[in-house]
Each structure stands twice: as structure tokens, then as C-alpha cells.
Design a protein around this motif. Structure first.
Motif, PDB file in Angstrom:
ATOM      1  N   VAL A 151       0.823  -1.208   0.000  1.00 32.26           N
ATOM      2  CA  VAL A 151       0.000   0.000   0.000  1.00 32.26           C
ATOM      3  C   VAL A 151       0.857   1.257   0.000  1.00 32.26           C
ATOM      4  N   ILE A 152       0.265   2.328  -0.494  1.00 35.95           N
ATOM      5  CA  ILE A 152       0.889   3.643  -0.455  1.00 35.95           C
ATOM      6  C   ILE A 152       0.402   4.346   0.809  1.00 35.95           C
ATOM      7  N   PRO A 153       1.305   4.735   1.708  1.00 36.76           N
ATOM      8  CA  PRO A 153       0.864   5.364   2.962  1.00 36.76           C
ATOM      9  C   PRO A 153       0.256   6.749   2.714  1.00 36.76           C
ATOM     10  N   PRO A 154      -0.680   7.162   3.551  1.00 38.42           N
ATOM     11  CA  PRO A 154      -1.242   8.518   3.439  1.00 38.42           C
ATOM     12  C   PRO A 154      -0.158   9.574   3.584  1.00 38.42           C
ATOM     13  N   ALA A 155      -0.353  10.706   2.951  1.00 39.53           N
ATOM     14  CA  ALA A 155       0.637  11.781   3.001  1.00 39.53           C
ATOM     15  C   ALA A 155       0.910  12.227   4.439  1.00 39.53           C
ATOM     16  N   SER A 156      -0.091  12.128   5.297  1.00 39.56           N
ATOM     17  CA  SER A 156       0.069  12.572   6.694  1.00 39.56           C
ATOM     18  C   SER A 156       1.020  11.689   7.489  1.00 39.56           C
ATOM     19  N   TRP A 157       1.357  10.481   6.958  1.00 43.14           N
ATOM     20  CA  TRP A 157       2.260   9.578   7.664  1.00 43.14           C
ATOM     21  C   TRP A 157       3.732   9.838   7.346  1.00 43.14           C
ATOM     22  N   ILE A 158       3.988  10.566   6.265  1.00 45.52           N
ATOM     23  CA  ILE A 158       5.372  10.785   5.833  1.00 45.52           C
ATOM     24  C   ILE A 158       6.128  11.565   6.914  1.00 45.52           C
ATOM     25  N   GLY A 159       7.278  11.034   7.292  1.00 45.37           N
ATOM     26  CA  GLY A 159       8.094  11.648   8.333  1.00 45.37           C
ATOM     27  C   GLY A 159       7.836  11.089   9.712  1.00 45.37           C
ATOM     28  N   LYS A 160       6.770  10.330   9.864  1.00 43.91           N
ATOM     29  CA  LYS A 160       6.464   9.723  11.156  1.00 43.91           C
ATOM     30  C   LYS A 160       7.061   8.320  11.218  1.00 43.91           C
ATOM     31  N   THR A 161       7.187   7.809  12.424  1.00 46.88           N
ATOM     32  CA  THR A 161       7.724   6.458  12.603  1.00 46.88           C
ATOM     33  C   THR A 161       6.589   5.440  12.677  1.00 46.88           C
ATOM     34  N   VAL A 162       6.974   4.174  12.552  1.00 52.82           N
ATOM     35  CA  VAL A 162       6.004   3.079  12.661  1.00 52.82           C
ATOM     36  C   VAL A 162       5.291   3.141  14.009  1.00 52.82           C
ATOM     37  N   GLY A 163       6.051   3.469  15.054  1.00 47.17           N
ATOM     38  CA  GLY A 163       5.452   3.554  16.382  1.00 47.17           C
ATOM     39  C   GLY A 163       4.478   4.707  16.521  1.00 47.17           C
ATOM     40  N   GLN A 164       4.746   5.796  15.852  1.00 47.13           N
ATOM     41  CA  GLN A 164       3.873   6.964  15.950  1.00 47.13           C
ATOM     42  C   GLN A 164       2.512   6.724  15.289  1.00 47.13           C
ATOM     43  N   ILE A 165       2.508   6.011  14.162  1.00 48.11           N
ATOM     44  CA  ILE A 165       1.212   5.763  13.510  1.00 48.11           C
ATOM     45  C   ILE A 165       0.478   4.597  14.182  1.00 48.11           C
ATOM     46  N   ASP A 166       1.233   3.647  14.720  1.00 53.97           N
ATOM     47  CA  ASP A 166       0.716   2.555  15.561  1.00 53.97           C
ATOM     48  C   ASP A 166      -0.540   1.900  14.977  1.00 53.97           C
ATOM     49  N   PRO A 193      11.377   5.328  10.313  1.00 55.93           N
ATOM     50  CA  PRO A 193      10.594   6.434   9.746  1.00 55.93           C
ATOM     51  C   PRO A 193      10.010   6.064   8.376  1.00 55.93           C
ATOM     52  N   ILE A 194       8.852   6.587   8.080  1.00 54.68           N
ATOM     53  CA  ILE A 194       8.214   6.381   6.777  1.00 54.68           C
ATOM     54  C   ILE A 194       8.573   7.579   5.899  1.00 54.68           C
ATOM     55  N   GLU A 195       9.370   7.317   4.865  1.00 49.59           N
ATOM     56  CA  GLU A 195       9.873   8.388   4.016  1.00 49.59           C
ATOM     57  C   GLU A 195       9.060   8.513   2.737  1.00 49.59           C
ATOM     58  N   GLU A 196       9.222   9.621   2.088  1.00 52.79           N
ATOM     59  CA  GLU A 196       8.546   9.875   0.813  1.00 52.79           C
ATOM     60  C   GLU A 196       8.921   8.785  -0.194  1.00 52.79           C
ATOM     61  N   GLY A 197       7.930   8.243  -0.913  1.00 53.64           N
ATOM     62  CA  GLY A 197       8.173   7.209  -1.912  1.00 53.64           C
ATOM     63  C   GLY A 197       8.181   5.795  -1.366  1.00 53.64           C
ATOM     64  N   THR A 198       8.034   5.657  -0.055  1.00 47.72           N
ATOM     65  CA  THR A 198       8.021   4.335   0.564  1.00 47.72           C
ATOM     66  C   THR A 198       6.646   3.679   0.424  1.00 47.72           C
ATOM     67  N   HIS A 199       6.640   2.408   0.017  1.00 47.85           N
ATOM     68  CA  HIS A 199       5.424   1.605   0.058  1.00 47.85           C
ATOM     69  C   HIS A 199       5.511   0.691   1.266  1.00 47.85           C
ATOM     70  N   LEU A 200       4.372   0.354   1.846  1.00 48.86           N
ATOM     71  CA  LEU A 200       4.330  -0.522   3.013  1.00 48.86           C
ATOM     72  C   LEU A 200       3.765  -1.875   2.635  1.00 48.86           C
ATOM     73  N   LEU A 201       4.397  -2.944   3.110  1.00 52.11           N
ATOM     74  CA  LEU A 201       3.824  -4.280   2.997  1.00 52.11           C
ATOM     75  C   LEU A 201       3.194  -4.609   4.339  1.00 52.11           C
ATOM     76  N   VAL A 202       1.888  -4.767   4.330  1.00 52.08           N
ATOM     77  CA  VAL A 202       1.162  -4.958   5.584  1.00 52.08           C
ATOM     78  C   VAL A 202       0.373  -6.259   5.547  1.00 52.08           C
ATOM     79  N   LEU A 203       0.164  -6.809   6.738  1.00 49.25           N
ATOM     80  CA  LEU A 203      -0.589  -8.051   6.900  1.00 49.25           C
ATOM     81  C   LEU A 203      -1.833  -7.763   7.724  1.00 49.25           C
TER      82      LEU A 203
END
Length: 215
Positions: A151-166, A193-203
Motif C-alpha cells: 500500500v501507499i501510505p497517506p501523506a500525513s504519515w510521511i516523516g512519522k515512525t512506525v510507532g507513531q502511527i501505531d 521512519p516512513i519516508e517519501e516514496g516508501t510503500h508498506l507491505l502490511v498483513l
């Protein structure tokens, strides 16, 4: 590396042969059609022209020596059923057979198939989920309700860490990996940190992922 007997070289069988070669498995491919055999030769270790519903021909292949037998016959269910049954009779370790619907699948399982695959159905599910969602790049089904999603993370997540979005706590969705410029990174921690252009693989379940990413 596994030793695989692949029976049937239609579109599904041929593409299976290509992927098995890519994964460095040894494949003996069998089909009644010489043209199909010729098309498959660049992708298999060996190939035979023959009818696997003929007992003597199938026995001559020495079925017990294969780690996996794949029955990829798609246009003749009676033959698929017979071949599946004969493979088990001759000592096949594992038989995976192709089916078009649940009725065929039940008959195949009753006649020796260890696993049944439904290529058309699985592709249809993948297509519906993949292309009906703007933020979804890929999808691997793990069951009736869950899977692994790119998935492509929402723009509001960019710059935040995995722990911050939880999202594990909030949506019951687990982040397995990052995909950056086509390369996979499995080194994902609470502080990543979730950087610009990063896709996430989620389960997670499709409903939870859909809610989390507004798919």
C-alpha cells in the motif's frame, strides 16, 4: 530445489513452468500436444509427449521420485480427475490439481489431490481488490479474509515512525516491510521512519486494511 512433474501445458501450465524455472526447480513437463511441448522446452529440464490417463505411460515416469506433481489440465476435467487419482495410486508424494469451481475441487480432493488451485477465481479476486483501490499496489491472498498488501501510505504519515502511527493497535494491521524504489527492506522497527516514496507491505484482514488505508 524440488523435482516437479508438471502435467498439462496450456496457459496456466506454461506459466507455471516458467516460474518453476525461475525458482531453480527441476521440471519434467508432459502434454499430448507436441507444439505445447516445444513451447515449454526452454523452461523445463525435460519434457515428454504422452497421455497421462494411460496407466503404462504414467507409470513409466516413475511418479514416486517427484517431490511435487502438478496437474494443470484445464480443458478436460475427466482427464484431470483420472490423472490425479492415478498419481496417488502410483505413490505421488504431493499432488496439486487445477479446478474451475468448487464442485471440481471437491471431486479432485476425494480422488487424491492434496491441494486444489483455482487460477481464474484467484486472478479475479486479485484483479477486483487490486484495481478497485487507488492506494493499493499489490495483493497476496492468504485466506478468505486476509492477505499481504502493498500500500501507499497517506501523506500525513510521511516523516512519522512506525510507532507513531501505531496501526497495529489502532487497526490490527501489521507492517511487515518497506519497499523503497522497488527494493524490499525487512528491517522495520518501532522507530523506523516512513519516508517519501516508501510503500508498506502490511498483513491483515481486507476489512481492517480497507479501513486503515481507506481503500
Amino acid at each position: 530445489m524440488k523435482n516437479v512433474l508438471l502435467i498439462g501445458l496450456g496457459r496456466f501450465g506454461l506459466n507455471t513452468a516458467k516460474k518453476l524455472q525461475e525458482l531453480n526447480h527441476e521440471v519434467l513437463a508432459v502434454d499430448e500436444n507436441e507444439e505445447r511441448i516445444n513451447d515449454a522446452m526452454p523452461y523445463v529440464t525435460d519434457a515428454r509427449i504422452g497421455d497421462c490417463t494411460r496407466t503404462e505411460f504414467l507409470r513409466s515416469l516413475d511418479v514416486p521420485r517427484f517431490d511435487l506433481c502438478i496437474v494443470a489440465i484445464g480443458d478436460d476435467f475427466q482427464s484431470s480427475l483420472e490423472v490425479t487419482s492415478l498419481l496417488k495410486e502410483f505413490g505421488a508424494k504431493k499432488v496439486v490439481s487445477r479446478a474451475c469451481n468448487d464442485v471440481q475441487g471437491k471431486f479432485l480432493e476425494r480422488n487424491g489431490a492434496d491441494n486444489v488451485v483455482y487460477p481464474e477465481r484467484q486472478l479475479a479476486y486479485w484483479t477486483a481488490i487490486r484495481y478497485a483501490s487507488d492506494n493499493l499496489s499489490d495483493y497476496i491472498e492468504l485466506g478468505d479474509e486476509s492477505g499481504i498488501f502493498e500500500v501507499i501510505p497517506p501523506a500525513s504519515w510521511i516523516g512519522k515512525t512506525v510507532g507513531q502511527i501505531d496501526i497495529r493497535k489502532r487497526f490490527n494491521v501489521n507492517i511487515l516491510a518497506f519497499k523503497i524504489n522497488g527494493k524490499m527492506s525487512l528491517s522495520v522497527s518501532f522507530d523506523s521512519p516512513i519516508e517519501e516514496g516508501t510503500h508498506l507491505l502490511v498483513l491483515g484482514s481486507y476489512k481492517d486494511v480497507q479501513k486503515c488505508f481507506k481503500l
